[in-house]
Design an enzyme around this catalytic site. Structure first.
Site, PDB file in Angstrom:
ATOM      1  N   ARG A 274       0.858  -1.181   0.000  1.00  0.00           N
ATOM      2  CA  ARG A 274       0.000   0.000   0.000  1.00  0.00           C
ATOM      3  C   ARG A 274       0.895   1.231   0.000  1.00  0.00           C
ATOM      4  O   ARG A 274       1.795   1.333   0.845  1.00  0.00           O
ATOM      5  CB  ARG A 274      -0.896   0.018   1.250  1.00  0.00           C
TER       6      ARG A 274
ATOM      7  N   TYR B 146      -2.153  11.336   6.133  1.00  0.00           N
ATOM      8  CA  TYR B 146      -2.539  10.020   6.588  1.00  0.00           C
ATOM      9  C   TYR B 146      -1.597   8.944   6.044  1.00  0.00           C
ATOM     10  O   TYR B 146      -1.267   8.931   4.870  1.00  0.00           O
ATOM     11  CB  TYR B 146      -3.964   9.678   6.152  1.00  0.00           C
TER      12      TYR B 146
ATOM     13  N   ASP C 160      -5.032   4.061  -0.011  1.00  0.00           N
ATOM     14  CA  ASP C 160      -6.129   4.314   0.926  1.00  0.00           C
ATOM     15  C   ASP C 160      -6.469   5.806   0.911  1.00  0.00           C
ATOM     16  O   ASP C 160      -5.619   6.643   1.236  1.00  0.00           O
ATOM     17  CB  ASP C 160      -5.674   3.893   2.335  1.00  0.00           C
TER      18      ASP C 160
ATOM     19  N   HIS D  19      -8.981   7.006   2.713  1.00  0.00           N
ATOM     20  CA  HIS D  19      -9.405   7.262   4.096  1.00  0.00           C
ATOM     21  C   HIS D  19     -10.653   8.123   4.223  1.00  0.00           C
ATOM     22  O   HIS D  19     -10.697   9.075   5.010  1.00  0.00           O
ATOM     23  CB  HIS D  19      -8.244   7.870   4.900  1.00  0.00           C
TER      24      HIS D  19
ATOM     25  N   GLU E 283      -8.961   2.236  -1.621  1.00  0.00           N
ATOM     26  CA  GLU E 283      -9.628   1.884  -0.352  1.00  0.00           C
ATOM     27  C   GLU E 283     -10.368   3.078   0.239  1.00  0.00           C
ATOM     28  O   GLU E 283      -9.838   4.193   0.249  1.00  0.00           O
ATOM     29  CB  GLU E 283      -8.534   1.400   0.615  1.00  0.00           C
TER      30      GLU E 283
ATOM     31  N   GLU F 266     -13.628  -1.003   6.728  1.00  0.00           N
ATOM     32  CA  GLU F 266     -12.907  -1.222   7.981  1.00  0.00           C
ATOM     33  C   GLU F 266     -13.606  -0.596   9.181  1.00  0.00           C
ATOM     34  O   GLU F 266     -13.357  -1.008  10.314  1.00  0.00           O
ATOM     35  CB  GLU F 266     -11.451  -0.735   7.876  1.00  0.00           C
TER      36      GLU F 266
ATOM     37  N   ARG G 275     -13.693  -5.201   3.996  1.00  0.00           N
ATOM     38  CA  ARG G 275     -12.494  -4.909   4.781  1.00  0.00           C
ATOM     39  C   ARG G 275     -12.675  -5.048   6.284  1.00  0.00           C
ATOM     40  O   ARG G 275     -11.797  -4.640   7.051  1.00  0.00           O
ATOM     41  CB  ARG G 275     -12.080  -3.451   4.496  1.00  0.00           C
TER      42      ARG G 275
ATOM     43  N   GLU H 232      -4.224  -7.404   5.250  1.00  0.00           N
ATOM     44  CA  GLU H 232      -3.351  -6.292   5.646  1.00  0.00           C
ATOM     45  C   GLU H 232      -2.520  -6.742   6.847  1.00  0.00           C
ATOM     46  O   GLU H 232      -3.046  -7.333   7.786  1.00  0.00           O
ATOM     47  CB  GLU H 232      -4.207  -5.079   6.026  1.00  0.00           C
TER      48      GLU H 232
ATOM     49  N   TRP I 136     -11.351  11.965   8.939  1.00  0.00           N
ATOM     50  CA  TRP I 136     -10.016  11.383   9.165  1.00  0.00           C
ATOM     51  C   TRP I 136     -10.058   9.909   8.890  1.00  0.00           C
ATOM     52  O   TRP I 136     -10.901   9.209   9.380  1.00  0.00           O
ATOM     53  CB  TRP I 136      -9.526  11.619  10.596  1.00  0.00           C
TER      54      TRP I 136
END
Ligand SMILES: [Mg+2]
Length: 404
Positions: free
Chosen positions: A147, A159, A212, A214, A238, A264, A285, A341, A404
């Site tokens: 990643r 991030y 990602d 985010h 992602e 996630e 995820r 991951e 975030w």
């Protein structure tokens, strides 16, 4: 067999972890991870005050019935605190059941569907040259996929780009108030395609590259990024939008062939219904730890399999080795496994949670110990008490709070 003790252990060997330990009248013990980064003590209270007393006297073999009674019986369903608490109970019960059977957990889930579990590691850089060095380091460690996250010109903190000390080791900001990071979506969207171009130029076309976003983009911004990344064939993009608005992914999906990975921060199958049945994503995820345990995550993967969607369990360092072990058993068993991951934990964390799973040549294996294969060193855990720590907060240049 009956549960005679339910104990919650909080420890911070570098970062906070919450662990449930169940003990039976036959002397078997089971562990479950209940770590909810930045809100750890809320789950401790949920477990200690409201769940542990209900478990005493129960037959630990009744995994499904216990799960349903904790989920339905509370009346107040879902949410990360509730589902992290239920997850810890679920995994601890599976641990006991597998130990009682004398088998590693994956055997109770149908046995191995593969020999080993492919992972991706994190490569981060404050700028592109530093990122290229980081990719090189991950490849040297054996990771088959990486990643990539890079600092953005004009932004102070980004991030995925961790502060490091003189030795290159990650520095964790363990403090009582969140750090504030800055964000500029336009600058990000301009920069990321160039990052992919540089990494492809250095490492070639075959290396699977993940990225990602985010939850920071609107649907139209995510669609733009997905299209711009297509020439570089990412393995996935992602969390491109805040996906609790499942409809947002329809626009992204219509606009790009870049594969999408989501979930996630999700806690139940209901967070995924439209995403799966409309085939808006390619990877689910969720973590064992935040999705209510092995029992519902197995059901999610089976549901996703009907739509050719694959697993990609969330595996940050704030999932304890207990949660990671449960994930690795599930990864080995499910047919529609995609990727795992994995960043590993510090040597101190691995000493507190001695685990049977191994990481070799970029691949995980759960090992053959009965149960999930993790032992908690309670004395060492007690020597590292809880310390308040939070994820950062993200603000735009004008001070507005952003995702975030
Ligand atoms: Mg992520």
């Amino acid at each position: 067999m009956k549960i005679v003790d339910a104990k919650v252990v909080v420890t911070s060997p570098g970062r906070n972890f919450v662990t449930l330990k169940l003990t039976t009248d036959e002397g078997l013990t089971g562990l479950g991870d209940a770590t909810l980064n930045g809100r750890e003590l809320a789950v401790v209270s949920y477990l200690t005050d409201h769940v542990a007393p209900l478990l005493i006297g129960l037959d630990p073999h009744r995994v499904e019935d216990t799960w349903q009674s904790l989920y339905r019986g509370a009346y107040w369903r879902r949410g990360p605190v509730t589902m992290a608490a239920i997850a810890a109970v679920d995994v601890a019960l599976w641990d006991i059941k597998a130990k009682a059977a004398g088998l590693p957990l994956y055997q109770l889930l149908g046995g191995a569907s593969r020999e080993r579990i492919g992972t991706y590691g994190h490569a981060n850089g404050r700028d592109v040259p530093e990122l290229l060095d980081s990719v090189r380091a991950r490849l040297a460690e054996g990771y088959p996929a990486v990643r990539i996250q890079s600092g953005i010109p004009g932004l102070k903190a980004v991030y995925g780009v961790t502060d490091t000390d003189d030795t290159g080791a990650a520095v964790l900001h363990q403090q009582a108030r969140p750090l504030v990071e800055d964000w500029d979506t336009a600058a990000y969207l301009r920069h990321v395609p160039a990052v992919f171009e540089a990494v492809r130029a250095e490492f070639g076309a075959e290396l699977p590259l993940l990225h990602d976003a985010h939850h920071r983009l609107t649907p139209i911004q995510a669609a733009r990024l997905g299209k711009d990344l297509e020439p570089y064939r990412p393995f996935w993009l992602e969390d491109c939008t805040p996906a609790e608005n499942q409809e947002a992914l329809r626009l992204v999906r219509r606009s790009t062939t870049t594969p999408l990975a989501v979930g996630e921060v999700f806690n139940t199958v209901y967070d995924y219904q439209a995403l799966i049945t409309e085939q808006l994503i390619d990877y689910v995820r969720s973590a064992v730890t935040h999705f209510g345990g092995v029992t519902p995550l197995r059901k999610l993967f089976d549901f996703a399999a009907q739509y050719q969607i694959r697993s990609a369990i969330h595996g940050p360092e704030d999932i304890s080795p207990v949660g990671m072990a449960a994930a690795v058993h599930l990864d080995l068993a499910v047919h529609n496994f995609g990727i795992q991951e994995y960043s590993g934990h510090s040597p101190l964390t691995d000493a507190v949670f001695r685990h049977a799973y191994t990481f070799t040549d970029g691949h995980l294996h759960p090992g053959e110990e009965p149960g999930i294969g993790v032992e908690l060193d309670e004395e060492l855990a007690a020597a590292h008490p809880y310390a308040a720590a939070y994820l950062p907060v993200n603000r735009l240049h004008d001070g507005t709070v952003h995702d975030w």
